[in-house]
Design an enzyme around this catalytic site. Structure first.
Site, PDB file in Angstrom:
ATOM      1  CG  ASP A 113      -2.156   0.860   1.016  1.00  0.00           C
ATOM      2  OD1 ASP A 113      -3.264   0.284   0.976  1.00  0.00           O
ATOM      3  OD2 ASP A 113      -2.015   2.092   0.857  1.00  0.00           O
ATOM      4  CB  THR A 140     -16.483  -2.570  -8.537  1.00  0.00           C
ATOM      5  OG1 THR A 140     -16.632  -3.569  -7.539  1.00  0.00           O
ATOM      6  CG2 THR A 140     -17.704  -2.524  -9.417  1.00  0.00           C
ATOM      7  CG  PHE A 185     -19.325 -11.667  -6.428  1.00  0.00           C
ATOM      8  CD1 PHE A 185     -20.063 -10.718  -7.123  1.00  0.00           C
ATOM      9  CD2 PHE A 185     -18.531 -12.537  -7.153  1.00  0.00           C
ATOM     10  CE1 PHE A 185     -20.028 -10.645  -8.509  1.00  0.00           C
ATOM     11  CE2 PHE A 185     -18.484 -12.482  -8.542  1.00  0.00           C
ATOM     12  CZ  PHE A 185     -19.232 -11.530  -9.219  1.00  0.00           C
ATOM     13  CG  ASN A 240     -22.625  -4.915  -6.373  1.00  0.00           C
ATOM     14  OD1 ASN A 240     -22.776  -6.032  -5.897  1.00  0.00           O
ATOM     15  ND2 ASN A 240     -21.594  -4.154  -6.058  1.00  0.00           N
ATOM     16  CG  PHE A 292     -29.989  -8.566  -1.122  1.00  0.00           C
ATOM     17  CD1 PHE A 292     -29.271  -9.674  -0.705  1.00  0.00           C
ATOM     18  CD2 PHE A 292     -29.376  -7.315  -1.077  1.00  0.00           C
ATOM     19  CE1 PHE A 292     -27.966  -9.555  -0.254  1.00  0.00           C
ATOM     20  CE2 PHE A 292     -28.073  -7.188  -0.618  1.00  0.00           C
ATOM     21  CZ  PHE A 292     -27.374  -8.319  -0.213  1.00  0.00           C
ATOM     22  N   GLY A 294     -36.859  -1.433   4.327  1.00  0.00           N
ATOM     23  CA  GLY A 294     -36.341  -0.559   5.385  1.00  0.00           C
ATOM     24  C   GLY A 294     -35.900   0.773   4.832  1.00  0.00           C
ATOM     25  CB  CYS A 313     -20.502  -1.874  -2.895  1.00  0.00           C
ATOM     26  SG  CYS A 313     -19.006  -2.388  -2.055  1.00  0.00           S
TER      27      CYS A 313
HETATM   28  C1  UGA Z   1     -22.306  -5.640  -1.603  1.00  0.00           C
HETATM   29  C2  UGA Z   1     -22.638  -6.987  -2.285  1.00  0.00           C
HETATM   30  O1  UGA Z   1     -23.638  -7.670  -1.533  1.00  0.00           O
HETATM   31  C3  UGA Z   1     -21.385  -7.863  -2.389  1.00  0.00           C
HETATM   32  O2  UGA Z   1     -21.678  -9.069  -3.091  1.00  0.00           O
HETATM   33  C4  UGA Z   1     -20.306  -7.087  -3.143  1.00  0.00           C
HETATM   34  O3  UGA Z   1     -19.101  -7.823  -3.219  1.00  0.00           O
HETATM   35  C5  UGA Z   1     -20.044  -5.769  -2.439  1.00  0.00           C
HETATM   36  O4  UGA Z   1     -21.268  -5.014  -2.343  1.00  0.00           O
HETATM   37  C6  UGA Z   1     -19.045  -4.994  -3.256  1.00  0.00           C
HETATM   38  O5  UGA Z   1     -19.370  -4.607  -4.390  1.00  0.00           O
HETATM   39  O6  UGA Z   1     -17.893  -4.876  -2.831  1.00  0.00           O
HETATM   40  P1  UGA Z   1     -21.924  -4.833   0.931  1.00  0.00           P
HETATM   41  O7  UGA Z   1     -21.814  -3.461   0.379  1.00  0.00           O
HETATM   42  O8  UGA Z   1     -20.911  -5.307   1.918  1.00  0.00           O
HETATM   43  O9  UGA Z   1     -21.895  -5.929  -0.269  1.00  0.00           O
HETATM   44  O10 UGA Z   1     -23.317  -4.924   1.650  1.00  0.00           O
HETATM   45  P2  UGA Z   1     -24.701  -5.721   1.476  1.00  0.00           P
HETATM   46  O11 UGA Z   1     -24.805  -6.770   2.496  1.00  0.00           O
HETATM   47  O12 UGA Z   1     -24.918  -6.116   0.067  1.00  0.00           O
HETATM   48  O13 UGA Z   1     -25.735  -4.570   1.867  1.00  0.00           O
HETATM   49  C7  UGA Z   1     -25.792  -3.356   1.129  1.00  0.00           C
HETATM   50  C8  UGA Z   1     -26.873  -2.467   1.687  1.00  0.00           C
HETATM   51  O14 UGA Z   1     -28.154  -2.966   1.360  1.00  0.00           O
HETATM   52  C9  UGA Z   1     -26.859  -2.280   3.205  1.00  0.00           C
HETATM   53  O15 UGA Z   1     -27.045  -0.911   3.502  1.00  0.00           O
HETATM   54  C10 UGA Z   1     -28.034  -3.102   3.686  1.00  0.00           C
HETATM   55  O16 UGA Z   1     -28.591  -2.583   4.874  1.00  0.00           O
HETATM   56  C11 UGA Z   1     -28.987  -2.948   2.517  1.00  0.00           C
HETATM   57  N1  UGA Z   1     -29.958  -4.062   2.403  1.00  0.00           N
HETATM   58  C12 UGA Z   1     -29.541  -5.319   2.145  1.00  0.00           C
HETATM   59  C13 UGA Z   1     -31.317  -3.803   2.537  1.00  0.00           C
HETATM   60  O17 UGA Z   1     -31.738  -2.657   2.772  1.00  0.00           O
HETATM   61  N2  UGA Z   1     -32.202  -4.828   2.411  1.00  0.00           N
HETATM   62  C14 UGA Z   1     -31.805  -6.090   2.143  1.00  0.00           C
HETATM   63  O18 UGA Z   1     -32.685  -6.983   2.029  1.00  0.00           O
HETATM   64  C15 UGA Z   1     -30.441  -6.351   2.008  1.00  0.00           C
END
Ligand code: UGA
Length: 440
Positions: free
Chosen positions: A30, A130, A159, A215, A256, A260, A267
């Protein structure tokens, strides 16, 4: 294999540690010297369940520069140590968003320049970040300007989800490998040979697109269920049960579909806007994504409107926010719903108390330009004192398990506005709360 990881951000760090755990010799590089110094003594800059323990088991501090053993990891700010003799070089740098919505590729470009400068034998350069379609080819062009030997480029999007990244790495549902040459394909397929999941071999461009499309689709699911929730409220249906009913159809899937405050994080917000822009700059208007973004923004406004309605007005009202992280099990607050809510509440002259189990409050304030002061607490119950309402912004487990009788006793008014639908409707109502939620 000797593997170099360029960038020790979230993706780079998790990938590096997990690849070392698989038995590879990993060097993480880094440009941030301070960060490297801290990592060399085992201090991890992010909160990710299991990461610290795994890093400790790899015993990285006892390693000497350049003499890295299989199954070990070292951290360096010297690009030569990382790149020379590495068979695989992962680019895992940030791809932030510019003011105009375009993807800022300056870190990826500068990583490519560094690789070109220090590459001294055949290697496969793997892009994990990405990046817009076409970036793989661009990286190849930049490296070729400085290094005239043989090398290959691969797109291998990640992912991982924050909060469950180690588990996601160990149990991927698919591995995407976008490559131009058979030689590179073989090497990277060998890296992943112990994984028991489909490996999809594609072109560079297709692999880059799979990441954005995935995504964007997940974000679309979230905005869709939020729209359904808003209709549910008007027709006396329960969105949680609707989502369960929908999810039982394997064509839809149950994940998903949690209604909410919408999506946040480093991401989805960035990637959805980027894909919209990529389409636009290629003369295509991606109409659906525009609505996905709009619905997400509106969810936050809706919650503030609901709070306003129940408290009559928000002027000088004291609101307690539980949760500042963009989701549970992370200390990441980038683009979190809480940031938008605080801005909207402060615009209405409400005062804010806040509690989150993992957020660094100082950093939270320094990185966001809030209009007024926020009162932060180290205990969720103390944060409720003299408050007119409790607003749930992140579904941390400790909020789900909270002692609601105690909550009622401490709050000035028994009002809970639940932006993540974590409480049982009957139970909270029985306790005498005025309980607002999303779509139930
Ligand atoms: C997301 C993707 O899920 C990963 O597969 C991907 O690798 C990553 O982005 C990336 O591009 O690096 P992440 O950002 O860690 O992962 O978070 P998620 O768990 O996907 O949640 C994203 C947002 O969606 C959160 O704010 C969560 O609260 C919200 N969410 C998720 C909802 O509001 N409802 C749901 O049913 C699921």
């Amino acid at each position: 294999m000797k593997i170099a990881i360029i960038g020790t951000g979230y993706v780079g760090l998790v990938t590096g540690v997990c690849l070392a755990d698989l038995g590879n010799s990993v060097v993480c590089y880094d440009i941030d010297k301070e960060k490297i110094k801290r990592l060399q003594v085992g201090k991890i800059p992010i909160y990710e369940p299991g990461l610290k323990k795994l890093l400790e088991s790899l015993d990285s501090s006892k390693q000497k520069k350049g003499r890295i053993k299989p199954g070990k990891i070292i951290f360096t700010d010297d690009p030569k140590t990382a790149i020379e003799k590495s068979k695989l070089i992962f680019i895992a740098v940030g791809t932030p968003q510019k003011r105009n919505g375009e993807v800022d590729l300056s870190f990826a470009k500068s990583a490519a320049q560094t690789i070109g400068k220090f590459l001294n034998n055949y290697a496969v350069v793997v892009n994990k970040s990405t990046v817009p379609v076409g970036t793989g080819k661009l990286v190849k062009k930049i490296i070729s300007k400085k290094y005239h030997g043989d090398f290959d480029i691969v797109s291998n999007p990640e992912f991982l989800k924050e909060g469950s990244a180690i588990e996601d790495f160990a149990n991927p549902e698919r591995i995407i490998i976008g490559a131009e040459s058979q030689k590179a394909r073989k090497i990277i397929n060998r890296l992943y040979q112990s994984f028991n999941c489909p490996i999809l071999n594609t072109s560079l461009e297709t692999a880059e697109m799979i990441k954005y499309a995935s995504n964007a689709f997940l974000a679309t699911k979230i905005s869709f269920i939020n729209e359904i929730a808003n209709v549910c409220e008007r027709v006396d249906a329960d969105v949680k049960e609707v989502a369960t009913g929908m999810g039982l159809d394997s064509r839809i899937g149950k994940s998903f579909l949690e209604a909410g405050l919408g999506y946040g994080g480093s991401c989805f917000p960035k990637d959805i806007k980027a894909l919209h822009n990529i389409a636009l700059s290629n003369n295509y208007r991606f109409k659906l994504l525009k609505s996905v973004i709009q619905v997400n923004n509106d969810q936050r406004k809706l919650l503030v409107e609901k709070t306003k309605r129940i408290l009559k007005n928000l002027n000088d009202k004291k609101i307690c926010l539980w949760g500042l992280a963009f989701k549970p099990d992370t200390d990441d607050f980038r683009e979190s719903a809480a940031i938008d809510l605080i801005r909207l509440f402060q615009k209405e002259n409400a005062r804010i108390n806040a509690y989150d189990p993992q957020i660094n409050y100082e950093e939270f304030v320094n990185r966001n330009n809030f209009k007024n002061k926020i009162n932060f607490y180290s205990d969720k119950y103390t944060a409720l004192k003299n408050c007119d309402a409790l607003v749930i912004t992140t579904e941390w487990n400790e909020f789900k398990k909270a002692d609601l009788k105690k909550v009622k006793k401490i709050l000035k008014k028994p009002v809970v506005v639940d932006g993540r639908n974590i409480y049982n409707l009957e139970k909270v109502k029985k306790l005498g709360f005025k309980y607002l939620n999303i779509g139930r």
